[in-house]
Motif scaffolding. Structure first.
Motif, PDB file in Angstrom:
ATOM      1  N   UNK A 185      55.253  19.793  73.266  1.00 41.36           N
ATOM      2  CA  UNK A 185      55.111  19.981  71.820  1.00 41.36           C
ATOM      3  C   UNK A 185      55.457  18.743  71.006  1.00 41.36           C
ATOM      4  N   UNK A 186      55.839  17.655  71.681  1.00 37.63           N
ATOM      5  CA  UNK A 186      56.106  16.406  70.966  1.00 37.63           C
ATOM      6  C   UNK A 186      54.834  15.579  70.789  1.00 37.63           C
ATOM      7  N   UNK A 187      53.742  15.995  71.425  1.00 38.89           N
ATOM      8  CA  UNK A 187      52.470  15.277  71.304  1.00 38.89           C
ATOM      9  C   UNK A 187      51.879  15.451  69.906  1.00 38.89           C
ATOM     10  N   UNK A 188      50.826  14.700  69.623  1.00 44.21           N
ATOM     11  CA  UNK A 188      50.123  14.826  68.351  1.00 44.21           C
ATOM     12  C   UNK A 188      49.500  16.217  68.242  1.00 44.21           C
ATOM     13  N   UNK A 189      49.438  16.735  67.022  1.00 46.06           N
ATOM     14  CA  UNK A 189      48.878  18.061  66.775  1.00 46.06           C
ATOM     15  C   UNK A 189      47.465  18.169  67.344  1.00 46.06           C
ATOM     16  N   UNK A 190      46.647  17.152  67.129  1.00 46.99           N
ATOM     17  CA  UNK A 190      45.250  17.188  67.593  1.00 46.99           C
ATOM     18  C   UNK A 190      45.162  17.225  69.117  1.00 46.99           C
ATOM     19  N   UNK A 191      46.047  16.502  69.792  1.00 48.06           N
ATOM     20  CA  UNK A 191      46.052  16.498  71.263  1.00 48.06           C
ATOM     21  C   UNK A 191      46.409  17.876  71.800  1.00 48.06           C
ATOM     22  N   UNK A 192      47.420  18.471  71.225  1.00 49.82           N
ATOM     23  CA  UNK A 192      47.848  19.806  71.663  1.00 49.82           C
ATOM     24  C   UNK A 192      46.743  20.817  71.416  1.00 49.82           C
ATOM     25  N   UNK A 193      46.108  20.718  70.257  1.00 53.24           N
ATOM     26  CA  UNK A 193      45.032  21.641  69.906  1.00 53.24           C
ATOM     27  C   UNK A 193      43.893  21.592  70.917  1.00 53.24           C
ATOM     28  N   UNK A 194      43.489  20.396  71.292  1.00 55.56           N
ATOM     29  CA  UNK A 194      42.399  20.247  72.268  1.00 55.56           C
ATOM     30  C   UNK A 194      42.805  20.779  73.638  1.00 55.56           C
ATOM     31  N   UNK A 195      44.056  20.519  74.015  1.00 56.68           N
ATOM     32  CA  UNK A 195      44.553  21.012  75.307  1.00 56.68           C
ATOM     33  C   UNK A 195      44.520  22.537  75.351  1.00 56.68           C
ATOM     34  N   UNK A 196      44.977  23.175  74.287  1.00 55.77           N
ATOM     35  CA  UNK A 196      44.991  24.638  74.242  1.00 55.77           C
ATOM     36  C   UNK A 196      43.576  25.206  74.234  1.00 55.77           C
ATOM     37  N   UNK A 197      42.702  24.616  73.420  1.00 53.47           N
ATOM     38  CA  UNK A 197      41.328  25.118  73.312  1.00 53.47           C
ATOM     39  C   UNK A 197      40.585  25.003  74.640  1.00 53.47           C
ATOM     40  N   UNK A 198      40.977  24.049  75.478  1.00 56.91           N
ATOM     41  CA  UNK A 198      40.284  23.856  76.763  1.00 56.91           C
ATOM     42  C   UNK A 198      40.402  25.081  77.663  1.00 56.91           C
ATOM     43  N   UNK A 199      41.407  25.907  77.444  1.00 60.06           N
ATOM     44  CA  UNK A 199      41.588  27.102  78.276  1.00 60.06           C
ATOM     45  C   UNK A 199      40.670  28.253  77.834  1.00 60.06           C
ATOM     46  N   UNK A 200      39.946  28.056  76.744  1.00 59.27           N
ATOM     47  CA  UNK A 200      39.075  29.122  76.245  1.00 59.27           C
ATOM     48  C   UNK A 200      37.598  28.725  76.245  1.00 59.27           C
ATOM     49  N   UNK A 201      37.292  27.553  76.777  1.00 63.26           N
ATOM     50  CA  UNK A 201      35.893  27.094  76.814  1.00 63.26           C
ATOM     51  C   UNK A 201      35.153  27.700  77.983  1.00 63.26           C
TER      52      UNK A 201
END
Length: 201
Positions: A185-201
């Motif tokens: 959770x210390x990463x950039x907001x955009x990086x975290x968002x993309x990582x999370x969204x990858x589990x729903x593609x």
């Protein structure tokens, strides 16, 4: 039991769960439904007033109240079970893992575990890991009234409890097939968002 299409975001205060749920939900508003604990129901409103420091209740009462609010959240009209059965993916900001982490600090582990033992597990659990000093710095920057748990010493204890709980639920015999994903959770907001969204593609 794992509840299909139910996704939970967990972490200490300021970890960024609310931000990431908002960003994920925006990617497909027809599919994703945002929710949170405490809920917007009457019990949840009472709990939010308590968390704000407006009044206090015994810690054991606190554990029962959170469980009651959670029960309505899952099984009540328009609740998580109803939404997931309708094909929606429900994104919950906090669930019983929070109770196990926060309430065990004040009233021990036994009661929170007991009153939450019958609730279903989510299909996916995103666990946000972050240094409490960093996350509390985020909380302080909001210039909002702090809740009762938003103190560094408490957040450090809660973070340690979270680690114990997540480690326990990572055991196959405990998680019943629930997928646990640790997020830096210390990463950039955009990086975290993309990582999370990858589990729903």
């Amino acid at each position: 039991m794992v509840l299909k299409n139910f996704v939970v975001f967990e972490g200490i205060d300021g970890a960024g769960t609310s931000t990431q749920i908002k960003l994920l939900a925006e990617k497909n508003p027809q599919l994703f439904v945002k929710t949170a604990e405490p809920t917007g129901g009457e019990t949840g409103k009472f709990l939010r007033r308590m968390l704000s420091g407006e009044f206090t209740v015994d810690e054991k009462t606190n554990a029962f109240l959170f469980a009651a609010d959670r029960c309505e959240h899952i099984y009540g009209k328009g609740g998580i079970q109803e939404l997931t059965k309708a094909g929606k993916i429900v994104l919950s900001d906090r669930y019983f893992f929070s109770s196990l982490a926060y309430q065990s600090i004040s009233c021990g582990q036994e009661l929170p575990e007991l009153v939450n033992s019958a609730f279903p597990l989510p299909e996916i659990l995103f666990y946000f890991q972050i240094n409490p000093e960093i996350s509390l710095g985020r909380v302080n920057s909001r210039n909002e009234k702090k809740e009762i748990y938003e103190k560094l010493d408490l957040q450090q204890k809660i973070a340690a409890q979270y680690e114990k709980i997540i480690n326990e639920y990572e055991k196959p015999e405990k998680n019943d097939g629930m997928k646990i994903i640790r997020i830096d959770a210390s990463k950039k907001i955009s990086e975290i968002s993309e990582e999370i969204f990858s589990y729903f593609k």
